[in-house]
Design an enzyme around this catalytic site. Structure first.
Site, mmCIF file in Angstrom:
data_model
loop_
_atom_site.group_PDB
_atom_site.id
_atom_site.type_symbol
_atom_site.label_atom_id
_atom_site.label_comp_id
_atom_site.label_asym_id
_atom_site.label_seq_id
_atom_site.Cartn_x
_atom_site.Cartn_y
_atom_site.Cartn_z
ATOM 1 C CG ASN A 98 34.398 29.065 48.831
ATOM 2 O OD1 ASN A 98 34.649 29.657 47.232
ATOM 3 N ND2 ASN A 98 35.129 28.069 49.118
ATOM 4 C CG ASP A 122 42.813 37.584 38.322
ATOM 5 O OD1 ASP A 122 41.718 38.049 37.984
ATOM 6 O OD2 ASP A 122 44.105 37.438 38.929
ATOM 7 C CD GLU A 127 34.403 33.205 46.719
ATOM 8 O OE1 GLU A 127 33.195 33.911 47.019
ATOM 9 O OE2 GLU A 127 34.685 33.600 47.584
#
Length: 481
Positions: A98, A122, A127
């Site tokens: 993240n 993906d 994100e």
């Protein structure tokens, strides 16, 4: 004069026309194969008529995804193409999970860029999508958790350079997971409209989804594979075999709002391609519906379908979910921008029957042609696990029944007794959702840039305002405006 060596030579389909692209140290040559007309240098962009060709990009690289080759793929294959196309880039190598999402939400000055590119799989795309959408809502003062809010569109496009384990989003849209092909689509500024699912639990927003929401089999595979990340992409094979042998099923209730109109069916074998008529029709219907009166809530509620049972897997495919191991994907006829998702219900069956179903994802046979498999094209759906549902419906005065159900649930959740767990986890685009009871609204946003429906890997978050579902009642279905 010595002939210059080619850096690459590739074929590219743009707006239903086939081009041959040649890139060397000096020029970028673009040849229309149909009319044999050649273009060189910057004239290429006028020939393609691609709107808003990017000049400045923010690039995020995930060095840990897939086989951990993301940095090498960008440096050796993609960066030279961006440089020859006179595109300036700011590159950030992510250091944690993240990282890209948090940077986009809080630190990034997005006004300097024409788009954002992710080098990864993906999960990396997810994100960046979440970061861009959240950043836009923060600037507009929109509360993402509110079911009554109208989300604001984002003005930046997203590009993917595939460097993950499966690269499902890239493969399902482009038809390959080749980094050079993706880079070429980015530099000419092409774009692909794409719907996004909004996932909620009660009154709280959880995540967005663009490819797969999977409960049961695919949720268990992801949960188990997260404990084996050190194994790399091979962890999915090990976890898949382990989950298959465990043969767990889960009880619950699925409610959905079927799609109506000329949107086709999941078994019509009409695949989403360049200039897809289904996606175009859906886009036209959205524009017409703006000038029409809204359908009454009671009328909408009457169309909801409720199914209860024991399921090995509950999957919602917003695209075909194709990948190199499954060239057709989970739902070969799913469309990218029609405002629907294909809901696939796999009921409890024998291990042999379930194996036959899984094997059909790798060949040309119809994976839905089983008595225990049901598939529906839906606008929205919600799922409630059985035990959560029973707990909310138990009458406190029925002490005997309450004690029996309570002991039954303890038995199911206690691993020492060898019983199956009562709940699985949701696999949301490769991320685990912490809640099992969810409401999903398809078409809550659209990744688009005008009316072009070319299947490419350069996306845009521009377009209409993003509509959030409106809550009818605390325990009732969440309805789209």
């Amino acid at each position: 004069m010595e002939k210059q060596s080619r850096l690459l030579c590739s074929e590219l389909c743009v707006q239903r026309r086939l081009y041959e692209v040649t890139l060397n140290c000096a020029i970028l040559a673009w040849k229309d194969i149909q009319v044999a007309k050649k273009h060189t240098g910057r004239a290429i962009y006028g020939a393609v008529k691609a709107a808003n060709r990017p000049k400045s990009l923010l690039v995020y690289i995930n060095p840990y995804g897939g086989k951990q080759h993301g940095k090498q793929i960008y440096d050796h294959k993609v960066a030279p193409i961006f440089s020859r196309a006179s595109i300036s880039t700011d590159v950030i190598v992510t250091e944690r999970a993240n990282h890209a999402r948090d940077h986009l939400k809080t630190e990034a000055d997005l006004k300097k860029y024409d788009g954002v590119v992710c080098v990864g799989g993906d999960g990396m795309f997810s994100e960046i999508m979440h970061g861009l959408v959240s950043h836009t809502q923060q600037e507009a003062g929109v509360d993402e958790n509110s079911m009554e809010e109208t989300l604001m569109p984002c003005g930046l496009r997203i590009g993917i350079i595939p460097a993950g384990s499966t690269d499902c989003i890239c493969y399902a849209t482009v038809g390959s997971n080749d980094p050079v092909t993706s880079a070429l689509h980015i530099i000419v500024g092409d774009s692909q409209p794409m719907d996004v699912c909004s996932v909620h639990n009660e009154d709280r927003f959880l995540r967005y989804s663009v490819s797969l929401l999977g409960y049961g089999f695919y949720g268990d595979v992801l949960t188990d594979s997260e404990r084996k990340r050190w194994m790399g992409p091979a962890r999915y094979d090990i976890s898949g075999v382990k989950t298959f042998l465990s043969h767990r099923y889960y009880e619950g209730t699925v409610s959905f709002l079927p799609a109506e109109g000329n949107l086709g069916t999941p078994r019509d074998k009409m695949q989403c391609r360049t200039g897809c008529s289904v996606c175009r029709q859906s886009s036209s219907d959205k524009l017409v519906s703006k000038n029409e009166d809204r359908v009454s809530d009671a009328e909408c509620q009457d169309t909801w379908t409720v199914i209860r049972g024991k399921f090995l897997a509950i999957n919602a495919a917003s695209m075909s979910c194709a990948c190199p191991r499954s060239p057709k994907g989970l739902s070969p006829s799913a469309h990218l921008a029609d405002g629907t998702t294909d809901l696939i219900l796999v009921r409890k069956c024998s291990r042999l029957d379930f194996l036959r179903h899984l094997l059909r994802h790798t060949n040309k046979d119809d994976q839905f042609d089983h008595s225990f498999v049901e598939v529906y094209r839906v606008k929205q759906f919600r799922f409630t696990p059985r035990y959560q549902e029973c707990d909310s419906e138990v009458d406190p005065r029925e002490s005997g029944a309450t004690g029996k159900r309570f002991l039954s649930q303890i038995c199911r959740e206690h691993r020492a007794c060898g019983c199956m767990p009562s709940q699985s986890n949701w696999n949301c685009d490769g991320e685990i959702l912490p809640h099992t009871a969810i409401q999903v609204c398809r078409g809550s946003s659209e990744l688009s840039n005008g009316s072009s429906y070319v299947l490419i890997i350069w996306y845009s978050l521009q377009g209409e305002k993003l509509q959030r579902p409106r809550q009818e009642g605390r325990n009732g279905p969440k309805m789209c405006l």
